[in-house]
Design a protein around this motif. Structure first.
Motif, PDB file in Angstrom:
ATOM      1  N   VAL B  45       0.835  -1.197   0.000  1.00 17.36           N
ATOM      2  CA  VAL B  45       0.000   0.000   0.000  1.00 17.36           C
ATOM      3  C   VAL B  45       0.872   1.250   0.000  1.00 17.36           C
ATOM      4  CG1 VAL B  45      -1.645   1.347   1.357  1.00 17.36           C
ATOM      5  CG2 VAL B  45      -1.973  -1.129   1.071  1.00 17.36           C
ATOM      6  N   LEU B  46       1.923   1.217   0.807  1.00 16.85           N
ATOM      7  CA  LEU B  46       2.767   2.396   0.959  1.00 16.85           C
ATOM      8  C   LEU B  46       3.638   2.654  -0.259  1.00 16.85           C
ATOM      9  CD1 LEU B  46       3.905   2.006   4.682  1.00 16.85           C
ATOM     10  CD2 LEU B  46       2.217   3.598   3.756  1.00 16.85           C
ATOM     11  N   ASN B  47       4.000   1.590  -0.961  1.00 20.48           N
ATOM     12  CA  ASN B  47       4.940   1.776  -2.065  1.00 20.48           C
ATOM     13  C   ASN B  47       4.613   0.828  -3.198  1.00 20.48           C
ATOM     14  OD1 ASN B  47       7.367   1.582  -3.710  1.00 20.48           O
ATOM     15  ND2 ASN B  47       8.294   2.842  -2.100  1.00 20.48           N
ATOM     16  N   SER B  48       4.372   1.386  -4.385  1.00 21.85           N
ATOM     17  CA  SER B  48       3.902   0.550  -5.487  1.00 21.85           C
ATOM     18  C   SER B  48       5.026  -0.307  -6.074  1.00 21.85           C
ATOM     19  CB  SER B  48       3.290   1.426  -6.571  1.00 21.85           C
ATOM     20  OG  SER B  48       4.264   2.353  -7.024  1.00 21.85           O
ATOM     21  N   TYR B  51       5.448  -4.456  -4.534  1.00 17.11           N
ATOM     22  CA  TYR B  51       4.839  -5.722  -4.923  1.00 17.11           C
ATOM     23  C   TYR B  51       5.122  -6.134  -6.367  1.00 17.11           C
ATOM     24  CZ  TYR B  51       1.180  -2.574  -6.635  1.00 17.11           C
ATOM     25  OH  TYR B  51       0.506  -1.574  -7.273  1.00 17.11           O
ATOM     26  N   GLN B  52       5.995  -5.386  -7.040  1.00 18.01           N
ATOM     27  CA  GLN B  52       6.401  -5.810  -8.380  1.00 18.01           C
ATOM     28  C   GLN B  52       7.137  -7.142  -8.285  1.00 18.01           C
ATOM     29  OE1 GLN B  52       5.392  -4.074 -11.001  1.00 18.01           O
ATOM     30  NE2 GLN B  52       4.512  -2.559  -9.616  1.00 18.01           N
ATOM     31  N   PRO B  53       6.851  -8.047  -9.244  1.00 15.99           N
ATOM     32  CA  PRO B  53       7.503  -9.370  -9.194  1.00 15.99           C
ATOM     33  C   PRO B  53       9.025  -9.280  -9.059  1.00 15.99           C
ATOM     34  CG  PRO B  53       5.846  -9.325 -10.917  1.00 15.99           C
ATOM     35  CD  PRO B  53       5.907  -7.936 -10.346  1.00 15.99           C
ATOM     36  N   SER B  54       9.613  -8.332  -9.766  1.00 12.33           N
ATOM     37  CA  SER B  54      11.079  -8.255  -9.703  1.00 12.33           C
ATOM     38  C   SER B  54      11.541  -7.917  -8.289  1.00 12.33           C
ATOM     39  CB  SER B  54      11.588  -7.206 -10.692  1.00 12.33           C
ATOM     40  OG  SER B  54      11.094  -5.942 -10.305  1.00 12.33           O
ATOM     41  N   ASN B  55      10.763  -7.073  -7.609  1.00 11.25           N
ATOM     42  CA  ASN B  55      11.153  -6.724  -6.244  1.00 11.25           C
ATOM     43  C   ASN B  55      10.924  -7.894  -5.292  1.00 11.25           C
ATOM     44  OD1 ASN B  55      12.135  -4.763  -4.312  1.00 11.25           O
ATOM     45  ND2 ASN B  55      10.073  -4.930  -3.427  1.00 11.25           N
ATOM     46  N   LEU B  56       9.841  -8.630  -5.529  1.00  6.42           N
ATOM     47  CA  LEU B  56       9.575  -9.781  -4.661  1.00  6.42           C
ATOM     48  C   LEU B  56      10.696 -10.807  -4.792  1.00  6.42           C
ATOM     49  CD1 LEU B  56       5.708 -10.236  -5.055  1.00  6.42           C
ATOM     50  CD2 LEU B  56       6.989  -9.073  -3.251  1.00  6.42           C
ATOM     51  N   ALA B 291      11.751  -8.676   3.865  1.00  2.62           N
ATOM     52  CA  ALA B 291      10.730  -7.756   3.358  1.00  2.62           C
ATOM     53  C   ALA B 291      10.753  -6.457   4.135  1.00  2.62           C
ATOM     54  CB  ALA B 291       9.361  -8.418   3.452  1.00  2.62           C
ATOM     55  N   LEU B 292      10.966  -6.586   5.440  1.00  6.04           N
ATOM     56  CA  LEU B 292      11.013  -5.397   6.294  1.00  6.04           C
ATOM     57  C   LEU B 292      12.131  -4.465   5.836  1.00  6.04           C
ATOM     58  CD1 LEU B 292       9.855  -4.207   9.003  1.00  6.04           C
ATOM     59  CD2 LEU B 292      11.809  -5.283  10.105  1.00  6.04           C
ATOM     60  N   GLN B 293      13.316  -5.057   5.631  1.00  9.40           N
ATOM     61  CA  GLN B 293      14.451  -4.235   5.214  1.00  9.40           C
ATOM     62  C   GLN B 293      14.219  -3.642   3.831  1.00  9.40           C
ATOM     63  OE1 GLN B 293      17.656  -6.922   5.829  1.00  9.40           O
ATOM     64  NE2 GLN B 293      17.637  -6.538   8.044  1.00  9.40           N
ATOM     65  N   ASN B 294      13.730  -4.508   2.933  1.00 10.57           N
ATOM     66  CA  ASN B 294      13.491  -4.047   1.567  1.00 10.57           C
ATOM     67  C   ASN B 294      12.463  -2.913   1.539  1.00 10.57           C
ATOM     68  OD1 ASN B 294      11.630  -4.266  -0.930  1.00 10.57           O
ATOM     69  ND2 ASN B 294      13.554  -5.197  -1.618  1.00 10.57           N
ATOM     70  N   GLY B 295      11.377  -3.115   2.268  1.00  9.41           N
ATOM     71  CA  GLY B 295      10.321  -2.108   2.300  1.00  9.41           C
ATOM     72  C   GLY B 295      10.809  -0.795   2.878  1.00  9.41           C
ATOM     73  N   LEU B 296      11.555  -0.881   3.954  1.00 13.27           N
ATOM     74  CA  LEU B 296      12.065   0.341   4.582  1.00 13.27           C
ATOM     75  C   LEU B 296      13.030   1.059   3.653  1.00 13.27           C
ATOM     76  CD1 LEU B 296      12.602  -0.898   8.264  1.00 13.27           C
ATOM     77  CD2 LEU B 296      10.773   0.577   7.386  1.00 13.27           C
ATOM     78  N   THR B 297      13.827   0.279   2.902  1.00 15.68           N
ATOM     79  CA  THR B 297      14.752   0.891   1.953  1.00 15.68           C
ATOM     80  C   THR B 297      13.983   1.635   0.870  1.00 15.68           C
ATOM     81  OG1 THR B 297      16.241  -0.944   2.341  1.00 15.68           O
ATOM     82  CG2 THR B 297      16.743   0.455   0.459  1.00 15.68           C
TER      83      THR B 297
END
Lengths: 511, 328
Positions: B45-48, B51-56, B291-297
């Motif tokens: 929700v916070l960052n589009s 959830y992109q496949p490449s980011n996952l 995911a936490l680290q990635n999302g925060l980055t």
């Protein structure tokens, strides 16, 4: 001199010292107490009876503020309704609890323990004053205790006295004893009873919890019996026969199960033979047990009874002598060796030493038996389930499911799973340490039946027990252990009584 | 088999219904997955980009090193032990592996795994045989192994790893990064070990009640040494991924990995009280932290704060463990 044990007041004419009404408590969906009423009067010893899980301990925890009831009220004379928010509150209100796990700090001395929790924050501890007050209490209760002895150096009996003194130091009027004699010698039990009688004479209200009927008989004035969290009977102790009490506790008649005949031992070469074995704790113990024979070991805690079992199971290293199994000498370096030799140990501390509470029945059953139930390290699940189910059926383990976690079984059923484990290993020698410790009256009868069946199937049984009636009920021979030696071994024929066993043990102690 | 319901209700069943404790278990297992899913949802929700496949796939890739170590850590924690030296084993074994790669791919891999094995075995022997406290032993070897890694090249990094090595441990197979496949394989094998082998049961038994396990004839020492050795070998394996991705081995590589691994194991349901744990859960635990680290980055939170966040999440997981234990 200040008298800490004042003279008795008339018990019946006053309102009860403590009255609990309609106490109910639910734990995670289980109703532990259902509307329990209990009146405690000064100058009376009130026995609380019931199976494990009947709610006795929960009730005591409510009284001592460890557990908050969901419903019900507690009234103290003369204060009226009170709310007991914790042990600190309870002590301040004059309520004390002497439990099996004493709440003493071993590193502190007697006086410090008696006044533990009486100072707060950075306030200086009035040591001299505390010491003097402690002395005054001890002079009355236990003159032999010194105020500056570390509690770690005291035996169980003296520790209980310190615990009682702590309650008295807070002006205690209500004192509960939760199975206080389980680790006391007969002489210590007697002096504890003397102390309790003096407390009663001084007008204290005493609650006494024990599984031992003879103790209840000896000390109690009134009795309340709990079953499944409810009071099923309450009244003067004289109104109930022992058989009636047992029935009320178990909720059914037990006399027949309890008094079944012992199977006759098969005349055979000894299945296990101890030839002068010694370890750090025992010396020169010799004993031979034949097929179908049940031999009991009596003696005090610490006398070396359990150490004999430990030596037979490869836990304590032998410093002398040898052990023979079916005529062949065996070397037992570890429990695994003993297991391979066909020896089984069912330890006293079931929770601590025999089961893995979070594992299910099937896995607890298969514990350590991976030789049989695994090939190349992979578990043969289907076969183990089949065998486990068979034992659950045969031994009437309830609930009848091998997937139940062990901690959800009652003590008696846990014990059966442990026995089943060893049956499956094909053990021929069974070492039982307090086989019915913490097991309900009803389940006890089943365990006795199981022991008899093991003997009837040709196993050799060595049973350590503190309960003389138990030994007299199941054993063919009874040995008396003291000071790490097997002093005497007598046939359990019609002439043997508790009194004679106690006399024999006393003679050995004095010699 | 008789239906349970057809039997008279026994005292045991009345006193504490098994379904209650099972509910506790389910709660415990589900809470991990729920937490992980919620984290993904919040970041999505916070960052589009999140959830992109490449980011996952990136998240999985970033989590894979930790996941491999966390699987070994889970086994250790299940015996009621702890291994604080994993990060240093990563450093030492990857240095040795990088050095030996000059003698060929197999020499490098073999030497690296051997170092991990020896380090883990040493931990196990000190803990199980000499009965020293696990916390102190592995705190000590944390320092020893790190020191050894620094001594090995006098603190210098090793550059120039062979192409095959990098392709093997930082390449792609069918478009999936090999480290992800490695982590999945390791976790699956460990799961099978716990679920279907005698060793797995013995691990649970020792963690659940060591004395009972000993008195039922289980060789405690052997099981514990095995578990610490597995942890060491897996740390070595994780080290390969680390250096293959960077393209160089540094003696300080793997510093701080122990917290990540312990955190992943606990988030994944391993209980520090012993006897409970699931290698597949630790995979989810590693993903959660990743995911936490990635999302925060992605949200431009400075990396210093990410340390704080990781620590908070780990402590929360331990708190949840205690809490479900009391209720269950």
């Amino acid at each position: 001199m200040l008298s800490v044990i004042p003279q008795a007041e008339d018990g019946e004419s006053r309102p009860p010292a403590l009255r609990m009404t309609g106490i109910a408590k639910r734990f995670a969906g289980v109703q532990a107490l259902k509307g329990v009423d209990l009146d405690l009067r000064g100058g009376q010893v009130h026995a609380l009876l019931g199976e494990n899980g009947a709610g006795k301990s929960t009730l005591m925890k409510v009284m001592f503020g460890i557990v908050q009831p969901d419903e019900g009220a507690i009234a103290l004379d003369p204060r009226g309704a009170v709310r007991i928010d914790g042990p600190r509150d309870a002590l301040a209100m004059g309520i004390g609890l002497v439990s099996q796990e004493l709440s003493l700090v071993p590193q502190l001395d007697v006086a410090q323990n008696i006044f533990l929790g009486r100072t707060r924050g950075l306030k200086l501890v009035p040591r001299v004053g505390f010491r003097r007050q402690a002395r005054a209490i001890l002079d009355d209760l236990a003159p032999h205790l010194h105020t500056d002895t570390p509690v770690a150096a005291l035996g169980m009996a003296d520790r209980q006295l310190v615990e009682i003194s702590r309650t008295l130091a807070r002006g205690g009027r209500i004192i509960a004893f939760d199975e206080p004699t389980s680790s006391l010698t007969p002489a210590e039990q007697e002096s504890l009873f003397a102390v309790i009688r003096r407390l009663r004479a001084a007008g204290k209200a005493i609650v006494y919890i024990s599984h031992r009927m003879n103790e209840i008989r000896a000390i109690a004035d009134r009795v309340t019996i709990l079953r499944d969290g409810e009071v099923v009977a309450s009244g003067p102790i004289g109104d109930y026969s022992e058989a009636r009490l047992n029935e009320l506790i178990a909720g059914r008649e037990l006399s027949r199960e309890m008094s079944a005949e012992k199977p006759a031992p098969v005349a055979s070469a000894p299945v296990i033979e101890l030839r002068g074995i010694s370890t750090a704790r025992i010396a020169d113990v010799s004993l031979a047990i034949g097929a179908g024979e049940i031999v009991g070991l009596s003696g005090l805690v610490g006398s070396g009874r359990s150490a004999i079992l430990r030596a037979c199971f490869g836990i304590d290293a032998l410093s002398g002598g040898e052990i023979g199994i079916a005529g062949r000498r065996v070397t037992l370096g570890t429990p695994a060796d003993a297991m391979r030799a066909g020896i089984a140990l069912i330890p006293e501390d079931r929770r601590g030493h025999a089961i893995v509470p979070m594992m299910d029945v099937e896995r607890n059953f298969g514990l350590g038996n991976h030789d049989r139930f695994a090939s190349l390290g992979v578990i043969k699940g289907a076969e183990r389930q089949r065998v486990a189910r068979r034992y659950v059926d045969e031994l009437h383990i309830r609930p009848a499911s091998i997937g139940t976690e062990m901690r959800n079984l009652s003590g008696g059923n846990q014990q059966k799973v442990v026995i089943a484990r060893w049956l499956a290993t094909g053990a021929r020698v069974f070492l039982f340490d307090e086989p019915t410790r913490g097991i309900d009256v009803g389940a006890k009868a089943e365990i006795y039946a199981l022991l008899r069946r093991l003997a009837a199937d040709g196993a050799a049984l060595l049973v350590v027990s503190s309960e003389l009636p138990e030994l007299l009920l199941i054993c063919h021979r009874i040995g008396i252990v003291s000071g790490g030696r097997l002093r005497n071994i007598v046939d359990n024929d019609a002439g043997l009584t508790e009194e004679r066993l106690i006399a024999l043990a006393a003679r050995e102690d004095n010699s | 088999m008789t239906e349970l319901s057809s039997l008279p209700r026994t005292e045991a069943a009345d006193r504490k219904s098994p379904s209650l404790s099972r509910r506790g278990d389910v709660l415990r297992k589900a809470s991990v997955a729920i937490g992980c899913v919620m984290l993904f949802l919040v970041f999505s929700v916070l960052n589009s980009t999140f959830y992109q496949p490449s980011n996952l796939i990136d998240i999985m890739l970033q989590s894979s090193i930790n996941a491999v170590i966390a699987v070994g850590m889970t086994l250790v924690i299940m015996t009621k032990g702890i291994d604080l030296s994993v990060g240093s084993i990563v450093g030492l074994s990857s240095m040795v592996a990088a050095d030996m790669l000059s003698h060929g791919l197999l020499a490098g891999i073999g030497a690296g795994l051997l170092v991990g094995l020896v380090c883990g075995f040493l931990n196990g022997v000190l803990i199980a045989r000499l009965k020293l406290p696990d916390f102190i032993v592995t705190l000590g070897t944390l320092s020893i192994f790190r020191g050894a890694a620094l001594i090995y090249t006098d603190g210098q990094p090793i550059y120039g790893l062979s192409k095959e090595f990098r392709a093997l441990f930082a390449g792609r197979l069918l478009d999936i990064p090999t480290p992800v496949l490695l982590a999945l394989a390791v976790a699956a094998l460990a799961y099978l070990l716990v679920r279907y082998t005698a060793l797995g049961e013995q691990i649970i038994a020792i963690g659940g009640n060591e004395e009972a396990a000993r008195l039922s004839g289980i060789n405690i020492e052997r099981v514990k040494v095995t578990v610490y050795t597995i942890s060491g070998v897996l740390s070595g394996l994780a080290g390969f991924v680390l250096i293959a991705r960077i393209g160089a081995a540094e003696p300080i590589g793997g510093s701080g990995f122990e917290l990540q691994a312990i955190g992943s194991a606990v988030i994944g349901g391993a209980s520090l009280f012993g006897g409970v744990g699931n290698p597949l859960g630790s995979l989810i635990g590693a993903l959660t932290l990743g995911a936490l680290q990635n999302g925060l980055t992605l949200m431009n939170v400075p990396s210093f704060w990410q340390y704080v966040a990781s620590g908070v999440v780990v402590i929360l997981a331990v708190f949840a463990d205690q809490w479900t234990r009391k209720r269950g």
